[in-house]
Enzyme design. Structure first.
Site, PDB file in Angstrom:
ATOM      1  CG  MET A 369       1.285   1.712  -4.751  1.00  0.00           C
ATOM      2  SD  MET A 369       1.686   3.439  -4.449  1.00  0.00           S
ATOM      3  CE  MET A 369       2.162   3.384  -2.736  1.00  0.00           C
ATOM      4  CG  ASP A 388       4.483  -7.883 -11.737  1.00  0.00           C
ATOM      5  OD1 ASP A 388       4.185  -6.826 -11.145  1.00  0.00           O
ATOM      6  OD2 ASP A 388       3.664  -8.509 -12.461  1.00  0.00           O
ATOM      7  CB  VAL A 446      -4.377  -6.804  -7.913  1.00  0.00           C
ATOM      8  CG1 VAL A 446      -4.044  -6.335  -9.308  1.00  0.00           C
ATOM      9  CG2 VAL A 446      -4.204  -8.293  -7.741  1.00  0.00           C
ATOM     10  CD  GLU A 447      -6.240  -3.033  -1.636  1.00  0.00           C
ATOM     11  OE1 GLU A 447      -5.065  -3.380  -1.772  1.00  0.00           O
ATOM     12  OE2 GLU A 447      -6.667  -2.513  -0.587  1.00  0.00           O
ATOM     13  CE  LYS A 452      -3.540  -6.299  -1.511  1.00  0.00           C
ATOM     14  NZ  LYS A 452      -2.334  -5.720  -2.051  1.00  0.00           N
ATOM     15  CG  ASN A 498       0.768   6.953  -6.201  1.00  0.00           C
ATOM     16  OD1 ASN A 498       1.913   7.128  -6.603  1.00  0.00           O
ATOM     17  ND2 ASN A 498      -0.257   6.769  -7.010  1.00  0.00           N
ATOM     18  CD  GLU A 507      -2.044   4.933   7.453  1.00  0.00           C
ATOM     19  OE1 GLU A 507      -2.889   5.404   8.218  1.00  0.00           O
ATOM     20  OE2 GLU A 507      -2.343   4.350   6.406  1.00  0.00           O
ATOM     21  CG  ASN A 545      -6.546   5.462   2.501  1.00  0.00           C
ATOM     22  OD1 ASN A 545      -6.161   6.587   2.150  1.00  0.00           O
ATOM     23  ND2 ASN A 545      -6.064   4.348   1.994  1.00  0.00           N
TER      24      ASN A 545
HETATM   25  P1  NAD Z   1      -0.649  -1.842  -9.954  1.00  0.00           P
HETATM   26  O1  NAD Z   1      -1.819  -2.386 -10.654  1.00  0.00           O
HETATM   27  O2  NAD Z   1       0.037  -0.662 -10.545  1.00  0.00           O
HETATM   28  O3  NAD Z   1       0.451  -2.987  -9.784  1.00  0.00           O
HETATM   29  C1  NAD Z   1       0.175  -4.270  -9.314  1.00  0.00           C
HETATM   30  C2  NAD Z   1       1.226  -5.214  -9.905  1.00  0.00           C
HETATM   31  O4  NAD Z   1       1.087  -6.466  -9.250  1.00  0.00           O
HETATM   32  C3  NAD Z   1       1.050  -5.477 -11.387  1.00  0.00           C
HETATM   33  O5  NAD Z   1       2.281  -5.256 -12.065  1.00  0.00           O
HETATM   34  C4  NAD Z   1       0.637  -6.948 -11.467  1.00  0.00           C
HETATM   35  O6  NAD Z   1       1.151  -7.602 -12.625  1.00  0.00           O
HETATM   36  C5  NAD Z   1       1.267  -7.499 -10.214  1.00  0.00           C
HETATM   37  N1  NAD Z   1       0.617  -8.704  -9.707  1.00  0.00           N
HETATM   38  C6  NAD Z   1      -0.702  -8.946  -9.583  1.00  0.00           C
HETATM   39  N2  NAD Z   1      -0.887 -10.139  -8.989  1.00  0.00           N
HETATM   40  C7  NAD Z   1       0.326 -10.646  -8.722  1.00  0.00           C
HETATM   41  C8  NAD Z   1       0.794 -11.842  -8.105  1.00  0.00           C
HETATM   42  N3  NAD Z   1      -0.046 -12.754  -7.628  1.00  0.00           N
HETATM   43  N4  NAD Z   1       2.120 -12.041  -8.002  1.00  0.00           N
HETATM   44  C9  NAD Z   1       2.996 -11.124  -8.480  1.00  0.00           C
HETATM   45  N5  NAD Z   1       2.596  -9.982  -9.085  1.00  0.00           N
HETATM   46  C10 NAD Z   1       1.286  -9.733  -9.182  1.00  0.00           C
HETATM   47  O7  NAD Z   1      -1.120  -1.554  -8.467  1.00  0.00           O
HETATM   48  P2  NAD Z   1      -0.607  -0.437  -7.444  1.00  0.00           P
HETATM   49  O8  NAD Z   1      -1.331   0.825  -7.675  1.00  0.00           O
HETATM   50  O9  NAD Z   1       0.876  -0.433  -7.453  1.00  0.00           O
HETATM   51  O10 NAD Z   1      -1.149  -1.024  -6.071  1.00  0.00           O
HETATM   52  C11 NAD Z   1      -0.532  -2.107  -5.426  1.00  0.00           C
HETATM   53  C12 NAD Z   1      -1.040  -2.193  -4.001  1.00  0.00           C
HETATM   54  O11 NAD Z   1      -0.739  -0.970  -3.330  1.00  0.00           O
HETATM   55  C13 NAD Z   1      -2.537  -2.380  -3.868  1.00  0.00           C
HETATM   56  O12 NAD Z   1      -2.776  -3.183  -2.762  1.00  0.00           O
HETATM   57  C14 NAD Z   1      -3.051  -0.971  -3.627  1.00  0.00           C
HETATM   58  O13 NAD Z   1      -4.254  -0.942  -2.932  1.00  0.00           O
HETATM   59  C15 NAD Z   1      -1.947  -0.409  -2.777  1.00  0.00           C
HETATM   60  N6  NAD Z   1      -1.797   1.055  -2.814  1.00  0.00           N
HETATM   61  C16 NAD Z   1      -1.967   1.740  -3.958  1.00  0.00           C
HETATM   62  C17 NAD Z   1      -1.813   3.121  -3.961  1.00  0.00           C
HETATM   63  C18 NAD Z   1      -1.955   3.910  -5.234  1.00  0.00           C
HETATM   64  O14 NAD Z   1      -2.191   5.119  -5.169  1.00  0.00           O
HETATM   65  N7  NAD Z   1      -1.823   3.298  -6.373  1.00  0.00           N
HETATM   66  C19 NAD Z   1      -1.483   3.801  -2.774  1.00  0.00           C
HETATM   67  C20 NAD Z   1      -1.284   3.064  -1.592  1.00  0.00           C
HETATM   68  C21 NAD Z   1      -1.459   1.682  -1.627  1.00  0.00           C
END
Ligand code: NAD
Length: 760
Positions: A369, A388, A446-447, A452, A498, A507, A545
Site C-alpha cells: 500500500m 520503512d 502493519v495492521e 501504529k 488495493n 475513504e 469494509n
Molecule cells: P505490507 O506488509 O505490504 O507493508 C507494511 C510495511 O511496513 C513493510 O514494508 C514493513 O517493513 C513496514 N513496517 C512495519 N512496521 C514499521 C514501522 N514501525 N516503521 C516503519 N515501517 C514499518 O502491508 P500493506 O498490505 O501495505 O498494508 C499496510 C497498511 O495498509 C495496513 O494497515 C493494512 O491494513 C492497510 N491496507 C491494506 C490493504 C491491502 O489490500 N493490502 C488495503 C487497504 C489498506
C-alpha cells in the site's frame, strides 16, 4: 439570455482567387455555465441562428460564404447533451423519444443541406451530442490541445448516439472505425481524430496551460471566439472550399454531401466479418449486462446499407428502447453520483484550504500500500519521502515507486524519460524524523494498533504543527489510534484500496476529534491525486469494509455449509460482480480475511458469524493467491495476467457435508446482508445518505454500474419485496433481520432514493 450568438467575419483573400461574402460564426455560449450542454434551450437557439444565417444568405449580396460553429467556453466545445433534461424525461413513451431524436437529426441535418459550407471549430471537449453536431458539418477543424478530446460516450450511459452520430460517423471515418468509436465510447485525441479522418485539419496550440476546464466550476474566460486561432483556421477552410467550388477536383463539400447521403459501399462478407468480430469483442467486455453497445453495433451495420435518411430513422427507432431502460437509469445514477462527488470537493468551504496545500508527503511503510500511495502522489507531481523500518523494503520500495509512477498505460511499460523526471520526486528517508518538512504523513505499516500508535506519536513530534497525520488502516478505529496524540484534530483515516493505481476510491475517515479543516485538506488532496474521496465517520470497517464483510462472510458461510465454491462465485458474477467473493478472499489473502473477520466479529458480534472454513484453510496453509492455494489452486501468472482459479479437491474437503437444502437464492444470501448493513451504517451516521454508499461501492468494490449502486438496485426491487424475500432467511440469524429503516420504507412504500438530496 441566449445560449448562442452570431458573429460575422470577412473571408481572407488568398491572392489570385477572391471569395465573396462573409462567414457567419455561430458561437455556443450557454449562460452561467463553464461548459456548453445541448439542452432544449441551446437547440432552439441553434435553430433560430440557422434561420438567421439562411435569411442573410437569401438577402445579402454577395450571399453568405459559409458557417463556422465555435464555442466561447475555454477547454470545451460541447460537453454533450443536458442530462438533467434526460432524467426528467425518462418515463416518456417511446414515440415521443423517437420524435425527439428525429427533431435533433433534422436540425443538425440542416448543416449538411444549407447552401453554404459548414465547419465545426473544435477546441476542447467535444463529446456526445457535441460530436454529433460536429459530424453533421461539412468539415471539422480541431486544436491539438490535450484538452481536445472527441468521443461518443453514450454507451457508457446505456444509450447510443441519437442525433445522427451512428449515421454520419461511419460515412466519414469508415464503418470499422465508427464501430470502435461508438460501441467503445472512449475518447480520442485531436491527433487520433485527424488520423481517422474525423477532423480535417489541426491547429497547433501553445504548450498546455492550466486553463480552466469544464470540471473547474470556474466562469469561462472572456474571449472573442471569432478571433481565436481555431476559428480563423475554420474560416480559412471555408475560403478553401469555396475556392474549389469552381474546380472539378479535389471533391468539394458539395460532392461530399452527395456521397455522405448514400449507403456505405461495403460487401456483405465485409459486413458479416465486422459484425462477428465486433460482437465478440463487445460480448467479452459487457458479458451481456450492457445492451447498448450491441444495439449500437446493429444500428451501425444495418444503417450502413441504407441511405442517410433511412439510417437516421433506424437510429431513432433503436435509441428509444434504450432510453429509460433499467441499465440507462442505473448508469445515469452512477454518472450523477460521480458528478456530485466532483462538484462537492471542488471549492474550499472553510476558506483555509487554498492557504494550506499539501505539496510534500511522507509515506511510512514501503509495502504494497505504501508504494502505491507514494506513486499516486509522485504521478501528480507531489514530492514524497518514503520510510520503512526494513532497509531492503525501503530500497525495493523506492525503486517500485519510480517504476509505478513512470508507467505508461499506452505502451504498457515504464517510460524512461518519465522515470528520470519522477525519480527526483522520491526520496528514501532512514527514519520518521527525516520527514520533518512534510505537509502530510500517511502511515501504511502493519495492521497493529500499538505499532501504529507509537509511530504516529513519533511522527507528531517530528512534524511541523500544521502537518496532517493520516492512517491507511483498514480495520482499526481512527479515534482509538488518536489516543495519545497532542493534536488529534490533525489526524484522520485515509483509506486507499488495493491496487492503488487502479482503484479510484479513497475513504477519508473522520475520527471523533478530527477537525473539519483536516478533512477538507485531505479531500482536496485526494482529488488532486485524481481519486474520488468519500468522507465517512469512524466506525468498525468504516464504510466499504463494513459492507463488504457481510457479503464475503456469507460466501464463506455458504462454502462452509458445503455449497460448491464455483456455484457461490457464479451467483455473484451473474449478478454482475467483477469477481466471485471466494476468489476475492484468495486475492486479499485468507489470513488477512480471517483477521478482518475477527475484528468485525468483535465489533458486531450479533451479525458477523465466524466461518469455520476460513480457519481450516489457513490452518492447512492455504493463504490464497499469495502462496498459490486458497479456496482455489493457482498456477503461475501468464503474460502479466492474474492466474486463473482452479478447482481444489484439497480445499473442497474442508467444507462440511451438505446437510440440507440451502435457504434462499444464492444472490439474495450474498447481497441482502450487505444491503441491511448499509441501512445500519446510515442509521449510525457513518455516511450522509444512500448516494455516498452507492458511489463508494461502485468505485470501491466494483459493484456493477449497470445496477446503479446497492440502494439503486434495492429500489428496483422495492423495500416491501425485500422484506418478503428476507422472511424465509430470518431464521439464519440477526444478519437477515430487516432493519428499522427497511421496515419504514416498506410501510411507507418509499424508495431509498426518495430523499430531497437524491434529486439534486
Ligand atoms: P505490507 O506488509 O505490504 O507493508 C507494511 C510495511 O511496513 C513493510 O514494508 C514493513 O517493513 C513496514 N513496517 C512495519 N512496521 C514499521 C514501522 N514501525 N516503521 C516503519 N515501517 C514499518 O502491508 P500493506 O498490505 O501495505 O498494508 C499496510 C497498511 O495498509 C495496513 O494497515 C493494512 O491494513 C492497510 N491496507 C491494506 C490493504 C491491502 O489490500 N493490502 C488495503 C487497504 C489498506
Amino acid at each position: 439570455m441566449k445560449a448562442t450568438r452570431l458573429e460575422w467575419t470577412d473571408v481572407p483573400g488568398d491572392g489570385a482567387r477572391r471569395v465573396e461574402g462573409r462567414v457567419a460564426v455561430l458561437v455556443l455560449d450557454l449562460p452561467g455555465k463553464s461548459a456548453n450542454l445541448l439542452g432544449s434551450a441551446m437547440l432552439a437557439d441553434i435553430a433560430e441562428r440557422l434561420d438567421q444565417v439562411d435569411a442573410a444568405h437569401q438577402s445579402a449580396d454577395p450571399p453568405v460564404a459559409g458557417l463556422v460553429i465555435a464555442s466561447a467556453k475555454a477547454g470545451v466545445f460541447v460537453a454533450g447533451a443536458d442530462l438533467t433534461e434526460f432524467i426528467a424525461g425518462l418515463d416518456r413513451p417511446a414515440d415521443e423519444v423517437v420524435a425527439t431524436c428525429r427533431r435533433g437529426q433534422t436540425l443538425f441535418a440542416r448543416l449538411a443541406s444549407c447552401d453554404y459550407p459548414t465547419v465545426a471549430a473544435i477546441d476542447g471537449v467535444c463529446v456526445g451530442g457535441g460530436l454529433e453536431l460536429a459530424v453533421w458539418c461539412d468539415r471539422r477543424v480541431a486544436t491539438d490541445s490535450p484538452k481536445t478530446q472527441l468521443a461518443f460516450p453514450e454507451v457508457k450511459l446505456g444509450l447510443m448516439p441519437g442525433w445522427g452520430g451512428t449515421v454520419r460517423t461511419p460515412r466519414l471515418v469508415g464503418l470499422g472505425n465508427a464501430v470502435e468509436l461508438v460501441t467503445g465510447g472512449e475518447n480520442v485525441s485531436a491527433n487520433e481524430a485527424y488520423r481517422l479522418g474525423l477532423v480535417d485539419d489541426l491547429v497547433a496550440v501553445e504548450a498546455p496551460t492550466d486553463s480552466p476546464t469544464a470540471d473547474d466550476g470556474l466562469p469561462p474566460l472572456p474571449m472573442d471566439a471569432a478571433e481565436s486561432a481555431v476559428v480563423q483556421a475554420a474560416v480559412r477552410l471555408v475560403a478553401a472550399e469555396r475556392g474549389r467550388d469552381t474546380e472539378d477536383s479535389p471533391p468539394s463539400w458539395r460532392a461530399d454531401r452527395e456521397r455522405l447521403a448514400g449507403p456505405i459501399r461495403q460487401s456483405d462478407t465485409e459486413l458479416m466479418f465486422l459484425g462477428a468480430t465486433a460482437s465478440a469483442v463487445i460480448h467479452q467486455k459487457t458479458k451481456g449486462d450492457y445492451p447498448a453497445p450491441m444495439a449500437a453495433l446493429e444500428v451501425l451495420l444495418e444503417g450502413a446499407t441504407r441511405d442517410s435518411e433511412a439510417a437516421c430513422e433506424l437510429e431513432a427507432a433503436s435509441f428509444a428502447p434504450l432510453f429509460g431502460s433499467p441499465e440507462n437509469r442505473a448508469l445515469l445514477n452512477v454518472f450523477f453520483l460521480t458528478d456530485r462527488a466532483k462538484r462537492e470537493s471542488r471549492g474550499p468551504k472553510s476558506g483555509r484550504r487554498s492557504d494550506a496545500p499539501i505539496d510534500r508527503v511522507g509515506v511510512v511503510g514501503a509495502g504494497i500500500m505504501g508504494r502505491g500511495i507514494a506513486a499516486a502522489n509522485v504521478r501528480r507531481g507531489v514530492a514524497v519521502g518514503l520510510c520503512d523500518s526494513r532497509a531492503d523494503a525501503l530500497r525495493d520500495g523506492v525503486e517500485a515507486v519510480v517504476r509505478e509512477a513512470a508507467y505508461n498505460r499506452a505502451t504498457k511499460g515504464v517510460d524512461a524519460d518519465l522515470a528520470i523526471e519522477r525519480s527526483a520526486l522520491v526520496a528514501a528517508a532512514s527514519g520518521v524524523d527525516r520527514l520533518d518538512g512534510v505537509d502530510l504523513l500517511v502511515e501504511a505499516i502493519v495492521e497493529n494498533a500499538d505499532a501504529k500508535r507509537s509511530l504516529l506519536a513519533e511522527a507528531e513530534r517530528a512534524l511541523g504543527p500544521d502537518a496532517i497525520l493520516a492512517s491507511n488502516t483498514s480495520t482499526i478505529p481512527i479515534t482509538s489510534l488518536a489516543h495519545g496524540l497532542e493534536r488529534p484534530e490533525r489526524f484522520a483515516g485515509l483509506h486507499f484500496f488495493n491496487p492503488v493505481r487502479k482503484m479510484p476510491l479513497v475513504e477519508v475517515i473522520r475520527g471523533a476529534q478530527t477537525s473539519a479543516e483536516t478533512v477538507e485538506r485531505l479531500v482536496a488532496h485526494v482529488r488532486r491525486l485524481g481519486k474520488t474521496p468519500v468522507v465517512v465517520n469512524d466506525g468498525p470497517g468504516f464504510l466499504v469494509n463494513r459492507l463488504l464483510l457481510p457479503y464475503m462472510n456469507e460466501a464463506a458461510l455458504l462454502a462452509t455449509a458445503g455449497v460448491p465454491f464455483r456455484e457461490i462465485d457464479r451467483a455473484a458474477k451473474s449478478f454482475g460482480m467483477p469477481m466471485g467473493p471466494l476468489e476475492l478472499h484468495d486475492v486479499v489473502g485468507l489470513d488477512t480475511c480471517l483477521h478482518a473477520g475477527r475484528v468485525m466479529h468483535g465489533a458486531l458480534p450479533d451479525r458477523v458469524v465466524p466461518a469455520a472454513i476460513l480457519d481450516r484453510l489457513v490452518e492447512a496453509g492455504r493463504l490464497g493467491q499469495k502462496n498459490g492455494k486458497g479456496f482455489y489452486n493457482y498456477g503461475p501468472s501468464t503474460k502479466g495476467k492474474p492466474p486463473r482459479p482452479q478447482h481444489s479437491a484439497e480445499a473442497a474437503v474442508l467444507a462440511d457435508e451438505p446437510s440440507s437444502a440451502i435457504e434462499g437464492e444464492l444472490a439474495d444470501r450474498l447481497l441482502l446482508p450487505m444491503l441491511l448493513e448499509a441501512t445500519r451504517a446510515i442509521e449510525d451516521g457513518i455516511v450522509r445518505d444512500v448516494r455516498d454508499v452507492d458511489l463508494a461501492l461502485v468505485l470501491g468494490i466494483g459493484f456493477p454500474p449497470f445496477r446503479g449502486g446497492l440502494f439503486h438496485w434495492a429500489d428496483t426491487l422495492g423495500a416491501a419485496a425485500i422484506v418478503e424475500r428476507l422472511e424465509p432467511l430470518c431464521s439464519l440469524g440477526a444478519r437477515f433481520e430487516p432493519t428499522e429503516t427497511l421496515h419504514r420504507h416498506a410501510r411507507e412504500g418509499r424508495a431509498f432514493y426518495d430523499t430531497p438530496e437524491a434529486h439534486r
